[in-house]
Design an enzyme around this catalytic site. Structure first.
Site, short mmCIF file in Angstrom:
data_model
loop_
_atom_site.label_atom_id
_atom_site.label_comp_id
_atom_site.label_asym_id
_atom_site.label_seq_id
_atom_site.Cartn_x
_atom_site.Cartn_y
_atom_site.Cartn_z
NE ARG A 55 -9.66 47.17 -5.35
CZ ARG A 55 -10.37 45.99 -5.79
NH1 ARG A 55 -9.56 45.13 -6.43
NH2 ARG A 55 -11.33 45.79 -5.25
CE1 TYR A 107 11.74 60.74 1.20
CE2 TYR A 107 10.46 58.69 1.53
CZ TYR A 107 10.45 60.23 1.51
OH TYR A 107 9.54 60.78 1.85
CG ASP A 179 13.84 56.09 -5.11
OD1 ASP A 179 13.60 56.92 -5.77
OD2 ASP A 179 13.40 56.33 -3.92
CE LYS A 204 8.81 63.73 -3.25
NZ LYS A 204 9.47 62.62 -2.69
C1 LIG Z 1 9.52 61.50 -1.86
C2 LIG Z 1 10.46 60.29 -2.09
C3 LIG Z 1 10.04 59.02 -1.83
C4 LIG Z 1 8.62 58.63 -1.29
O1 LIG Z 1 7.57 59.00 -2.13
P1 LIG Z 1 5.95 59.48 -1.62
O2 LIG Z 1 5.43 59.88 -3.00
O3 LIG Z 1 6.41 60.70 -0.77
O4 LIG Z 1 5.63 58.31 -0.98
C5 LIG Z 1 10.89 57.99 -2.31
N1 LIG Z 1 12.04 58.16 -2.56
C6 LIG Z 1 12.62 59.28 -2.79
C7 LIG Z 1 13.98 59.50 -3.38
C8 LIG Z 1 11.72 60.54 -2.46
O5 LIG Z 1 12.13 61.62 -2.65
#
Ligand SMILES: *Cc1c(COP(=O)(O)O)cnc(C)c1O
Length: 390
Positions: A55, A107, A179, A204
């Protein structure tokens, strides 16, 4: 490759391929091994190699963390089991009574985590239109500790002026988080514009192959990094080594993938904009985008995500086009090599009330494309044939 060949001045693609990774010390393996272990043998009492429990210590994860930090131009990177786990760890830095200002088109999962979880634990949130920096500042209270920005937003592709908001926030010692999932560090590096922390859903574009879920936080401030390091271990939302390996393999090709995603997205956005069966297109790379000038100023490209409104904007029109796609796969998520089409109103944004959607220009039939790296001719033909249905 000698590790000393890679430094802050190396080019982006060079860092993407090499930063944070040295040939394996034991064998010279070029790819970072998947250290699939939970614990490490100790020679004698108190005598170990600095690795005690996975961890806390895992070399595959450390390689990914150094790689992501280098790409964002930050000193410290931390990986998590998902994007939301990364966001959650960051919220754990705050204390009951603290206030957060957040974009109103953020999001959906981030909104849910703030509204349904952290509010219950005593944090306060104000959701504002982040296209207006003065409006963001007007929401600051004496208890505001953090501003949460997402730029561009999903699915409306609205931008927040990172430099302007950072300047206003830093006067009041407020932390700015961006983000950066949509743009990736290939196109946009918020830390270089003064932001304190970058958050990613590495699920992503960073992974880019739709085969794992993960998240990350990157920062340069040592004090903040110490708090996140503590929370990553104390709360334990760490990713497994296999997922770290997959993401590392993904980041190696980030630059070439992003170039292709964007080149095709620009072409498709231009085609959609001129198309008689499309009433509106949302893409920061179009000169008609209301914040096109800001997009050019704070990013070196416009990314691979496009939203558009087919026909009259009705659900029926959106549904017809959505169901007709053949090469674009109907699915949530984004950023993989394969093209996806999503109907945000019923999928990713189903929890957003219809009135607030409509007030933002987010009509029932709006569709979102994640443009993959297939041949442009094939993508274009699929879009054309799908639009024949309205
Ligand atoms: C998918 C996404 C998230 C969340 O991420 P996860 O990996 O699904 O937990 C946060 N912000 C944006 C812009 C996203 O596209």
């Amino acid at each position: 490759m000698s590790h000393s060949a890679i430094g802050p001045k190396s080019g982006f693609s060079t860092k993407a391929v090499h930063a944070g990774q040295e040939p394996d010390l034991a064998t010279g393996a070029v790819m970072t091994p998947i250290y699939q272990t939970s614990t490490y043998a100790q020679e004698a009492l108190g005598n170990h190699k600095g690795f005690e429990y996975a961890r806390t210590h895992n070399l595959t994860r450390f390689a990914l963390e150094r790689n992501l930090a280098a790409l964002e131009g930050g000193k410290h990177g931390f990986s998590f089991g998902s994007g939301l786990a990364a966001t959650n760890a960051l919220m754990q830095v705050l204390s009951s009574g603290d206030h957060v200002v957040c974009g109103n088109n953020t999001y959906g999962g981030t909104y849910r985590l703030f509204e349904k979880v952290w509010k219950r634990h005593g944090l306060a949130f104000t959701f504002v239109d982040c296209t207006d920096p003065a409006g963001v500042e007007a929401a600051f209270t004496p208890r505001t500790r953090l501003v949460w920005l997402e730029t561009p937003t999903n699915p409306l592709m609205q931008l927040a002026d990172i430099r302007d908001i950072v300047e206003r926030a830093h006067k009041k010692n407020i932390i700015v988080v961006v983000d950066n999932t949509f743009m990736t560090p290939y196109f946009q590096r918020p830390l270089e514009m003064g932001a304190d922390i970058v958050m990613h859903s590495v699920t992503k574009y960073l992974n880019g192959h739709s085969d794992m879920v993960g998240g990350a936080l990157v920062m340069s401030d040592d004090g903040l990094a110490e708090q996140i390091r503590f929370l990553q271990n104390a709360a334990g939302a760490v990713p497994g080594p296999m997922d770290c390996f997959l993401c590392l393999r993904g980041t190696k090709t980030l630059a070439v993938r992003m170039k292709q995603h964007e080149a095709s997205a620009r072409e498709l956005a231009a085609i959609l904009e001129k198309h008689p069966r499309v009433s509106r297109v949302f893409y920061p790379g179009l000169a008609s985008h209301p914040q096109h000038e800001l997009a050019c100023r704070q990013a070196s490209g416009f990314g691979g995500m496009i939203s558009f409104i087919p026909g009259d904007g009705s659900l029926a029109a959106g549904e017809k086009v959505f169901n007709r796609f053949k090469l674009f796969t109907r699915a949530e998520s984004l950023g993989g090599v394969e093209s996806l089409v999503c109907h945000p109103a019923s999928m990713t944004h189903a929890s957003v009330p219809r009135e607030s959607r409509l007030s933002m220009g987010f009509e029932d039939g709006l569709l979102r494309l994640s443009v993959g790296i297939e041949d442009l001719d094939d993508l274009r033909a699929d879009v054309e044939q799908a639009l024949q249905s309205v």
